[in-house]
Write an enzyme that holds these catalytic residues in place. Structure first.
Site, PDB file in Angstrom:
ATOM      1  N   GLU A   7      19.539 -34.290  32.266  1.00 13.87           N
ATOM      2  CA  GLU A   7      19.849 -35.448  33.108  1.00 13.87           C
ATOM      3  C   GLU A   7      18.896 -35.570  34.291  1.00 13.87           C
ATOM      4  O   GLU A   7      18.768 -36.636  34.888  1.00 13.87           O
ATOM      5  CB  GLU A   7      21.286 -35.364  33.631  1.00 13.87           C
ATOM      6  CG  GLU A   7      22.330 -35.830  32.651  1.00 13.87           C
ATOM      7  CD  GLU A   7      22.592 -34.822  31.546  1.00 13.87           C
ATOM      8  OE1 GLU A   7      23.071 -35.221  30.478  1.00 13.87           O
ATOM      9  OE2 GLU A   7      22.297 -33.623  31.747  1.00 13.87           O
ATOM     10  N   ASN A  26      20.894 -33.923  24.795  1.00 13.87           N
ATOM     11  CA  ASN A  26      20.576 -35.338  24.943  1.00 13.87           C
ATOM     12  C   ASN A  26      19.160 -35.567  25.452  1.00 13.87           C
ATOM     13  O   ASN A  26      18.451 -34.639  25.839  1.00 13.87           O
ATOM     14  CB  ASN A  26      21.564 -35.980  25.913  1.00 13.87           C
ATOM     15  CG  ASN A  26      21.582 -35.273  27.259  1.00 13.87           C
ATOM     16  OD1 ASN A  26      22.244 -34.244  27.401  1.00 13.87           O
ATOM     17  ND2 ASN A  26      20.860 -35.779  28.235  1.00 13.87           N
ATOM     18  N   ASP A  78      24.077 -39.604  25.359  1.00 13.15           N
ATOM     19  CA  ASP A  78      24.384 -38.214  25.706  1.00 13.15           C
ATOM     20  C   ASP A  78      25.291 -37.580  24.663  1.00 13.15           C
ATOM     21  O   ASP A  78      26.177 -36.791  24.979  1.00 13.15           O
ATOM     22  CB  ASP A  78      25.009 -38.112  27.105  1.00 13.15           C
ATOM     23  CG  ASP A  78      25.188 -36.669  27.573  1.00 13.15           C
ATOM     24  OD1 ASP A  78      24.499 -35.785  27.049  1.00 13.15           O
ATOM     25  OD2 ASP A  78      26.038 -36.433  28.456  1.00 13.15           O
TER      26      ASP A  78
END
Length: 727
Positions: free
Chosen positions: A220, A297, A342
């Site tokens: 992220e 992800n 994700d």
């Protein structure tokens, strides 16, 4: 640090088992043979585990020597002292209070009567398995100034043990070897490939053929994923496997990455990092000599911004099989091609032998975030079957011929205007909490989520500002109004369950519903039992065949870790690591409050006839809001909300509603408001609040403060009107 070496002489489960195999039963205290066996084990030393001992784990079922107990990660125990007939007689044997009341996610390791486990900030504890007495404690002194560079909470999923040493990863990216006898560091290595990026470690290491294997998190925040193996003796790097390609304008490190780079378009993904971090699950097949890693992800989530909405983007959201000796690629299977939500495949993987259509198949099973339960051939990666185990709208099915999802288009937010509802959302139909497989029932026990959120394509400048300390998603996700009614609407829709799943026929057998998501991992046993802790603060035992609840006890806090069972001094114990925290309680604070628990980190261990009294939990009192006069224009407050949710929500909650794990910033005191800029710039680093001095401008800090002042007044109004979900 406290060290009590004599405790290692008390129990010799491994030697006792070998004597029983020879037909020589060793009485507890009188037999000279017992003394000899104990002396032999003492000479071998604590944590005397190697690969063969893990492979032969069923020969000494009283131990739990690897994070999944066995290399196949089934999390099934052959112990039968505690059964569905007598589990109602379980009582507390002992409890141990951990140092930090943050998220607790570790699976304990138990070897020859000694438990090795971790709490927040990767603090390692060695405890006597029969009494809970502390033998030693090791604090790796994580750099808490880096707390803003990783997701989510200061959690750690446990240790690995090997030949007298204990191995742990840290959130600041180190891998450490500890002497299992003394609790002293032996070596300490930096695993971070690029210190300009926000890497971290939260997962438990695995050890194969003398190599300690660990992945990193941080997708992220904009990183390139990889898995690394280190020599268990020296800490020297043996190999590194990158999970996504490097610079597309340059030759790739390996042939498989040269193949993978063709599945990406443009260069934005490389500048952003690519993602694909392998932050949790692994499994190992000794017969095939294959190590399986689950990858995560993308960085960024937005498929259009990342890769022009083209290509599979390998090896995102995949199961990858590699040779553990060399780190060489063998095969891969991608669960979510071109992942834009994700939907990681870092979730727990289990190896088993299943009879499918009359044929014995060596399989690997996974229930990744995307909502489908997969069964694959673990030798080849060939697709066998997949069905929905949770609500799904991004794909209608997995094509049985190609093994690829049939996309519906309903979740393609990058092609639409406005918010798009996606099922499951970014915490998936199942997250990191481990599932278990019981060979006797043939069922997999899954901590299931029912979870949907809205995604929205937005201008990327709002979300891509830095390579560190900032959620770089390229998409608006889980946007909520400040109105508590809107937050509560979403919170009520996020529910959970314990799901018993038949992997052969790909169908639900039974299910126990829960109030919310993020319940604990599961343990199944030969005693016809499934154990699980819950988000609402209970530890529970169910009948493994039909899901009937047979026993429960209060845990005083939410339980998200997976329990273990073991033997010490002839008695079977069940241990739960307790402590509310992690991604859901921190990020979705308003929703997690529905669980009705507060942070209180401890180890709870039970046995038949246990009579220990549960000590009272001492929760921290909530602070009364003391906001200064309202400040900031509507535009400043709106910008402050965006900046807060990008930088701060992963710890302090969406829209500043904390789940109680870290301070609720709506409740700042008058003095804290006065020194707010200094706090953001590093005044509270020693308390775990990172410095954003080089990340946020003074204007941005002021806008965040304006937003928090507004939210403090909102909270006061909510409390006055009785509409708050915070109390």
């Amino acid at each position: 640090m406290t060290v009590v070496n004599a405790a290692y002489l008390k129990s010799d489960r491994r030697s006792s088992f070998r004597l029983k195999q020879l037909g020589l039963f060793c009485a507890a205290s009188l037999s000279a043979l017992c003394v000899a066996a104990g002396s032999a084990q003492a000479a071998a030393g604590p944590a005397d585990v190697d690969g063969q001992r893990i492979i032969d784990a069923d020969k000494e079922p009283g131990n739990w020597m690897s994070t999944g107990r066995t290399y196949d990660e089934q999390r099934f125990s052959p112990l039968t002292q505690i059964t569905s007939d007598n589990v109602g007689k379980l009582g507390l044997a002992w409890q141990y209070k951990l140092d930090f009341d943050r998220g607790v996610e570790a699976t304990p390791i138990v070897v020859d009567g000694v438990m090795y486990t971790t709490g927040a900030f990767a603090v390692v504890y060695a405890l006597d398995g029969a009494t809970g007495k502390l033998l030693w404690k090791f604090d790796p002194k994580e750099d808490r100034a880096k707390s803003g560079q990783f997701c989510c909470d200061a959690v750690n999923r446990g240790v690995a043990v090997w030949k007298g040493r204990v191995y742990v990863g840290t959130n600041d990216g180190r891998l450490i070897a500890i002497d299992a006898k003394t609790g002293q560091s032996v070596w300490d290595v930096d695993t971070i490939a690029d210190h300009d990026r926000s890497y971290a470690i939260s997962g438990a290491p695995r050890i194969v053929h003398g190599k300690v294997i660990i992945g990193n998190g941080g997708a992220e925040y904009g990183v390139r994923g990889y898995v690394t193996a280190y020599d268990a003796d020296s800490g020297k790097q043996a190999w590194r496997f990158y999970t996504v390609p490097g610079d597309p304008d340059k030759p790739q490190e390996t042939p498989e990455l040269q193949m993978a780079v063709k599945t990406w378009t443009g260069k934005a993904w490389f500048e952003q990092g690519g993602g694909g971090t392998a932050w949790d699950s692994m499994a190992y097949d000794p017969d095939l000599n294959l190590l399986y890693i689950g990858t995560g992800n993308a960085s960024m989530w937005n498929y259009k911004l990342r890769s022009e909405a083209k290509g599979d983007n390998l090896f995102l959201s995949s199961i990858v099989a590699i040779n553990p000796d060399t780190g060489k690629y063998v095969w891969h299977y991608q669960t979510t091609p071109g992942d834009a939500w994700d939907m990681t495949a870092t979730q727990h993987m289990i190896l088993a032998d299943l009879n499918i259509n009359g044929q014995n198949r060596k399989v690997i099973m996974q229930a990744p975030k995307n909502g489908f339960f997969y069964v694959l051939d673990r030798a080849t990666g060939k697709f066998i079957s997949a069905e929905k185990y949770a609500p799904v709208n991004w794909a209608s099915k997995i094509d049985p011929k190609t093994g690829r999802p049939v996309f519906t288009g309903d979740a393609s937010y990058w092609e639409k205007k406005g918010p798009v509802l996606v099922r499951p959302g970014f915490w998936g139909g199942h997250d990191w909490q481990p599932m278990s497989y019981n060979p006797a029932t043939g069922l997999v026990y899954i901590p299931k989520h029912v979870f949907a959120v809205e995604y929205e394509d937005t201008p990327d400048y709002k979300y891509i500002q830095h390579k560190r300390n900032f959620y770089q998603l390229g998409v608006g996700a889980a946007a909520m109004k400040d109105d508590p009614a809107d937050m509560e609407k979403w919170a009520k829709s996020w529910t959970g369950a314990l799901l018993a799943w038949d992997p052969v026929h790909q169908k639900k057998v039974w299910e126990v519903p829960y109030t919310t998501i993020f319940n604990g991992g599961t343990l199944s046993t030969a005693g016809n039992l499934v154990f699980e802790g819950t988000a609402d603060g209970r530890v529970v035992a169910y009948n493994a065949k039909d899901g009937t609840k047979l026993w429960e006890s209060p845990a005083q806090s939410g339980v998200i870790a997976a329990p273990v069972t073991y033997e010490a001094n002839g008695a079977q114990y069940v241990t739960f690591m307790v402590g509310w925290g992690g991604a859901f309680p921190t990020f979705a604070g308003g929703a997690s409050l529905r669980a009705g628990v507060k942070p209180w980190a401890q180890v709870l261990t039970y046995k038949l006839g246990g009579t220990a009294e549960l000590a009272k939990a001492e929760y921290k009192a909530l602070q009364t809001p003391e906001p200064p006069a309202r400040a900031g224009t509507p535009e400043d407050i709106a910008m402050g909300k965006d900046t807060f949710n990008g930088h701060c929500s992963q710890c302090h909650g969406i829209n500043a509603v904390s789940g109680g794990v870290v301070p609720d910033l709506r409740r700042l005191s008058a003095a804290q408001h006065q020194m707010f800029p200094m706090i953001v710039q590093g005044a509270y680093q020693s308390l775990g609040m990172p410095s954003y001095k080089d990340v946020l401008t003074e204007t941005q800090i002021g806008q965040i403060h304006d937003y928090l002042i507004k939210r403090a007044y909102d909270l006061q109004d909510e409390l006055k009107n009785g509409h708050s979900i915070a109390d």
